[in-house]
Structure formats: C-alpha cells, structure tokens
Design an enzyme around this catalytic site. Sequence first.
Site, mmCIF file in Angstrom:
data_model
loop_
_atom_site.group_PDB
_atom_site.id
_atom_site.type_symbol
_atom_site.label_atom_id
_atom_site.label_comp_id
_atom_site.label_asym_id
_atom_site.label_seq_id
_atom_site.Cartn_x
_atom_site.Cartn_y
_atom_site.Cartn_z
ATOM 1 N N PHE A 516 -11.734 -4.070 -5.092
ATOM 2 C CA PHE A 516 -10.447 -3.580 -4.600
ATOM 3 C C PHE A 516 -10.568 -3.149 -3.140
ATOM 4 O O PHE A 516 -9.694 -3.408 -2.325
ATOM 5 C CB PHE A 516 -10.020 -2.388 -5.463
ATOM 6 C CG PHE A 516 -8.645 -1.857 -5.170
ATOM 7 C CD1 PHE A 516 -7.562 -2.278 -5.913
ATOM 8 C CD2 PHE A 516 -8.434 -0.923 -4.174
ATOM 9 C CE1 PHE A 516 -6.294 -1.789 -5.665
ATOM 10 C CE2 PHE A 516 -7.181 -0.427 -3.902
ATOM 11 C CZ PHE A 516 -6.097 -0.857 -4.657
ATOM 12 N N PRO A 518 -12.733 0.098 -0.475
ATOM 13 C CA PRO A 518 -13.502 1.346 -0.489
ATOM 14 C C PRO A 518 -12.820 2.437 -1.304
ATOM 15 O O PRO A 518 -11.595 2.443 -1.453
ATOM 16 C CB PRO A 518 -13.579 1.725 0.994
ATOM 17 C CG PRO A 518 -12.366 1.088 1.602
ATOM 18 C CD PRO A 518 -12.155 -0.189 0.847
ATOM 19 N N VAL A 519 -13.632 3.357 -1.811
ATOM 20 C CA VAL A 519 -13.139 4.520 -2.541
ATOM 21 C C VAL A 519 -13.581 5.764 -1.777
ATOM 22 O O VAL A 519 -14.771 5.919 -1.459
ATOM 23 C CB VAL A 519 -13.680 4.566 -3.982
ATOM 24 C CG1 VAL A 519 -13.124 5.786 -4.715
ATOM 25 C CG2 VAL A 519 -13.320 3.294 -4.733
ATOM 26 N N LYS A 533 -8.561 5.076 -3.910
ATOM 27 C CA LYS A 533 -8.901 3.655 -3.782
ATOM 28 C C LYS A 533 -7.969 3.034 -2.753
ATOM 29 O O LYS A 533 -6.742 3.078 -2.891
ATOM 30 C CB LYS A 533 -8.748 2.942 -5.129
ATOM 31 C CG LYS A 533 -9.776 3.354 -6.163
ATOM 32 C CD LYS A 533 -9.591 2.605 -7.466
ATOM 33 C CE LYS A 533 -9.894 1.141 -7.314
ATOM 34 N NZ LYS A 533 -9.907 0.425 -8.602
ATOM 35 N N ASP A 630 -13.383 -6.507 -17.065
ATOM 36 C CA ASP A 630 -14.421 -6.227 -16.070
ATOM 37 C C ASP A 630 -15.165 -4.946 -16.428
ATOM 38 O O ASP A 630 -15.461 -4.119 -15.557
ATOM 39 C CB ASP A 630 -13.806 -6.112 -14.673
ATOM 40 C CG ASP A 630 -14.851 -6.302 -13.569
ATOM 41 O OD1 ASP A 630 -15.913 -6.878 -13.861
ATOM 42 O OD2 ASP A 630 -14.595 -5.870 -12.436
#
Length: 818
Positions: A516, A518-519, A533, A630
């Site tokens: 997705f 970077p967090v 996120k 996932d």
Amino acid sequence: MEINMVTLVCFLQFFSFVPIFSALDSITPNQPLHYNETLISKAGSFEAGFFSFDNSQRQYFGIWFNRISPRIFVWVANRDTPIENSSGVFRIAEKGNLFILDGKGAIIWSTNSSDTVQNPVVQLLDSANLVVKDRNNSNPDGDSVLWQSFDYPGDTFLPGMKLKSNLVTGEYRALTSWRSSEDPAPGGFSLHIDTHGLPQEIITKGKIITSRIGPWNGIHFVGVPWGKRQQFLNFSFVLTEQEVSYEYGLLNSSTVTRYFITPTGLVQRFFWSDQTQRWDLYAVGPADQCETYAICGANANCDVNTSPLCECLKGFTPKFQEKWSPDNWSDGCIRRINLGCDNGDGFMKYEGIKLPDTSSSWFNKSINLEECKKLCSRNCSCTAYANLDIRNGGSGCLLWFGDIVDMRIHATAGQDIYIRVAASELGDTSNSRHFNGKRLAVILVGSSISIIGIMVIGFIIRAWSKKLEKPGILKLIFGKDKKEKQDINLPAFDLSIIANATNQFSATNIIGEGGFGPVYKGVMDNGQEIAVKRLSQHSRQGPEEFKNEAMLIANLQHRNLVKLIGFSIKDDERLLIYEYMPNRSLDCFIFDQDRTKFLNWDQRFQIICGIARGLLYLHQDSRLRIIHRDLKTSNILLDKNMNPKISDFGLARIIGRDEAQTKTKKVVGTYGYMSPEYAMHGSFSVKSDVFSFGVVVLEIVGGRRNTEFSVPHDHNTNLLAFAWELWNKGRPLELLYASEGDSLTVDELLRCIQIGLLCVQERPEDRPDMSYVILMLNGERQLPKPREPPFHPHKFGSSGSCPPKSINEMSCTSLEAR
C-alpha cells in the site's frame, strides 16, 4: 493329499483354542465386564468399556460412538477417579448397583442407588443410555429402570437426553466440560438451565456467567439461530410449576449428531458425514464478542456489526462518559432523565433482539401483549416487556424489573422488546444508532428535507473528495453506478491534523512499509497514538485497494482484527488511520534472533488461537463472507498485550455465502503463503486463507520464514518440506524455535504442528475450515493424519508465476490468460 490333510488338522486344532465372542449389549451380576471387553448396543451405534489415553496408564469406563474413528467419548463414569496402573472390572451387584473395581478389588466408583431390583441387568441402549433395569421387564424405558447414565450427563448432550432444573429446590442437571482434551475430570465450565425468573440456558465458569443462550421463546432459545436445524432435529421444552426440562430428538434415525461443551467453555454441535467420514461443525457458541455475558454493562445494546460494539439504550447515557470505551463498557449506562411514572412514560420498540437476562423477570402465559404493556405501565419498577412466546403472532407476557443486562442485536434469532423511557425521550433519537434492530443511516438535520435540500447534499457528497474542510462522520459513495456503490460510515480527518500528528510525514516516523505504501506512527493532540497508512503514488495498490480496505474494515468488528479509526482524502493524498500497535507485526518477533526470545510458547499459542478466531469471523461470523488473500506474519499486528490483530485488507474479497470458490485473472498475494490452486489457476476460497494460516502456524512454531528457509545440502526445500520430513520421521519437535528456559506444553506444540500440516495440504477439500481448526486448537481428542503439502517448486506455478522470492515480502502479481 496327505499335506492337505495335515494342514486341515492343524487348522482345526488352532481354531479349537480361539475363543469365539459375540457382541454383548448387557451384563448380569454373574457376568462382569473386564478391561479388555466391551458392550455394543443392539444396532451397533455405541460401544462401552474401559479406555485410556496415549502415554497414560489411567483407565476410565466410558461410552463412545462405535465404528467412528477417532473415538469420540460421550460419557465417562469415573471421570474424576481413574484407575491407576491396574486392570479395571465393571460389574453390577445382585441388587442393581454398579461398581468399578481396580485390580486389587477396591471400589473406584459406584452408583450407590437406594432402590433395588430382584433380577438386575445393565444394558447399553442405541441412544448411548446405559440403564439398570429388571431383566424380566422387556421395556428399557419403562418404570423398571433403576438407574440410567442419561441422569448424570458429562460434557455431551445427546438425542433423548434431558437437561432438567427443579424450580422448587433449585437442583439441576448440567453439561460439565472436561478439564482438558485427555482429562475427563470436571473442568471449569458448565451449561444448565437457570431457574431464577424466566428459566434460561446459561454457561458458567464456576459461579460466574460467561455466556447466556437465553430463554425459550416457543420455538428455540432466543440466542440460538434457528436456521436449518428443523430439517434434522426436533426440540422440546417443558415448563411446569415444579420443573423445567429440555431435550431434542432426530427426525431421521440415521442422523448422527453430538452437542457438547469444550474445555474452554464453547458449546458446539457436530453432524457426522458418512460421505467424508468426518464430523462437520454445524454451530458454535459463543460465536462473537456480543455473546460475552454483559459485555456492554447495564442498559446497553451490543451489535457485532457496528463500531463501537456497545451503545446505550434510548434514554440512557454512559455512566462514566469519559471512560466509555472497550475497556470500560462494563460500567454500563444510566438514565438521562428519571422515569415520571405517574406523569406518563413511553416505550421504545427494538426489533431483532436477543432478549436480555431474564433472572429478574416475571412472566405469564395467558395474557396478550397489550395487557402486558398495561401491566408494565402501572408498575413503576417495570423497565421492559415482550411476548413470552413468538408462535402464531406472539402470546404471553414477559416483564423486566431493574436494569436491562446482556441485550444484543440478533437478526436471525431475535424478537421484539419494548424498553421503558421517559415521555420526553420518545421524540429524541440523537443518542441511538439502532431503531428496530437495524443500523441508522447518516442523520440529516431537520425533520423533513425538501427536494432542493437533497440536491444540495448530493452535490456536497460528490465534491467531498476534492476538498475536506473539517472532520466529521460522512457517508462515502464509491463507484460510477449504483451497482458499484458502497457506503462507509467513518470519521474523516483533515489532512493537516494527520500531517501534524506524524511530524509532517517524517521519515523518522515510518514504522513499516508494504504494498500500500509507508505506515507512519502519529500522536494526536489528545495524546492518542495512531498508525497512518499513506497510499504511495508509486504503490502497486491504488484507489481500488484503498476503497476495498476502507469498506471492508469499516464493516468489521472483532478483537482479532485491527481497528480502523478513520480516513483522510485530499487531492491525491489517501490516508487510512488505524489504532496503533506498539509491538508492531508478528514477523518482527519470530524472525528476529534477539526479539524472538521474548516470545514464549504460551504467547505463541495464544497468538495462533487469536489469528484463528479472527479468520473464523471473516469466513463465517461477520455480516460479509471475506477472504483475506494476503494473510502472512507481517500482516499480523500485536497490541501492547501481544494479542494478534489481522490487518491489511487491500486485497481481500467478499464472496457469497453459498459460493464455494471464485476465480480471478489477477493473482495477488505473497509467495510462500499463497495456496497452489490460487498461485497456478487464480482459484481462491476460504481454504486459500486456511493454507496461509497453516504456513503462519509453522512459521510461529519454527521461528523461520517459509520462503527463506533452507537445510544444509538441500537448497531446494522450504519450511513446509522440512516440517513434513520431520513429521514423517517421528521427530516433529526438531522443528521448534530455540526455546531455552521456555516452559513448553508439548501436547499443544505437537497439536499445532499437526494442525499446520493439515492446513497446508495440497487439495483444498482436504484442508479443515477455520471452525474445525478452532475445535482442534481447543482440544479435539485426536486429529486426522495430514497429507503431503505442495512444497515442491513446480507445484507453486509456471513460467508466469511469481519469482522464487519477492523483495521485502512485497506482494507480486501475475496475469494469466483465461
């Protein structure tokens, strides 16, 4: 010819010394049953005799299903007094008492009945009921029955058995859990019918109620979904002035079922399938968080499909508003305005409700609902009323007094209830999410809206994604046509607020990165820690995955799923704001040589169980049926107490309740966790997640990645291959991570390895579903034997599949022509 005659003579001589046995279903005083003998019911349905567990010399006398493997025990006589290191004898005395004796003749267990018969016989019936009767009376269910095992239930409730409670003395029969999967001694949990107020079925741990199945509503217990049970079983509930009893029978005599309470306090119903030769889980409870007794405290309603889980009833407010949160729901709610009584109160109707605790209730079978309302109105202490029986439009009266406790939304099994509120509260709906048992849509200001107003609001919603001036609760509409639209009710945050919380998205605040983007860790102005996120412009996941994750996680609520707090969208910026997990992801612990030492076996086992519960919720217990697609260790987050929470729903998909599997041309996921049928053919189902779960379990046990595992002199293998090889060689414990100083439970460890191997079997139909995994983790007495997993490289894909490894476990995509 001479040789044939000699052979024949030898053959006859040999068999002259072989005893010939015939199956017995009964014994008499002159015919005791020894440790190596059994009784078999007349039709061969059940068998009784002595047994012991693997690696134990302790002997028990019990009853189990005949011709079903592995053995499933339905009753144990000497469950808390096993015979130690000697051979047992089961016998009936001259006057009808039953005894179990050890090898020295000492009495280990007896019935101690004060009644006697002249010609006693003990018989095992095809119902699994062991009865003592007069052998001269051919009716096994007649008045001649002196004693029967059905009067002394263990952990299993069988057809024809009765759960009874005495309304005069308070005595009751109960199902009592085993202490563990190989210890039938009475455990901590019990199921019985409570006789305070209107009788209701409850589960207790000691004297504490842990879950409440509820009262009988004329058809079923109010907390039990009716579903298709009527196709297989019929139920009987009898309530008199002296006694209440409950039993069920079979509509088809060939049906084989069992209902029991596990050592962990779950109640489960199974049906035996001759076709698959296995037990199929039909129902389990408690099924979700709302089944935890009084989880929301007094005067509150629980709805597993909303966030937050608990909400005060109409006319009530949190007792401690500043503490109203998942950690303090048990404080409950209090009235905003005291009841007027003489000045007139009203009633708020709730539909689809599991009726609250009836231990402080009053009931009458003869009066109707209108008369019931009048009775409640005239009594200032009456707080709610409902029909006693829902059949034929409803009848009877049920009144509550005092606080309303343990009420929840239950669309498939609930009924109507009317809650008393002050007259001034009837026109105000500001503090209630629920009316008629359903979630309210976004409330628009004003009692009526003109066509012009609707057009203006529609314009605001369409323009929302371009400019967001301040946070609030909005209804988001994704998609270009009505078929694609999905509604999400989420708090919207201004981008500047999130930017400030993350130090302007500083690189030093990054705590992780995936497909997705970077967090970031952030801290809000009120001190709340968050995880943000941020969709990267170069991310392989785009607006579709953002929409997907927001829509799915907003509609899910479970202790083992990460909680979505809100979102932010401005121009090309798309942010999802989650609760912060201080211990980050599971892979940071189990694959790190230093940190893995801080994760002992008990914690690992609880993490495995938590992941399993979260998947079961996704597959079966949520409103939607969701396949994660996932699941991996980096997508399992750990809170401050090391509780696991499944995260990252960008690739998740919803399937219909009746869909076994579906296909896609876009195979997405992470190599090493994808099931073979998904990696090669794009076919995915709940069994795809089961495969991923199996990989995660073996990684937790082994402390090594499946995709980066190798054994010296064998560079083509992986963790699955290594686990399978050790299992076949009888050395499964060698898979274990380094465990110096760790206190291991070997039985749990071996069970987890076997469950992991069962989950990664090549054929989806061979893998257990998550409900069966939960059962096995909770102590199914024997597990099936696993088949070889698909660990060979050629089984994971062809030239169009993912490469042998993906960098940083990033998800990879391959396109296949169809």
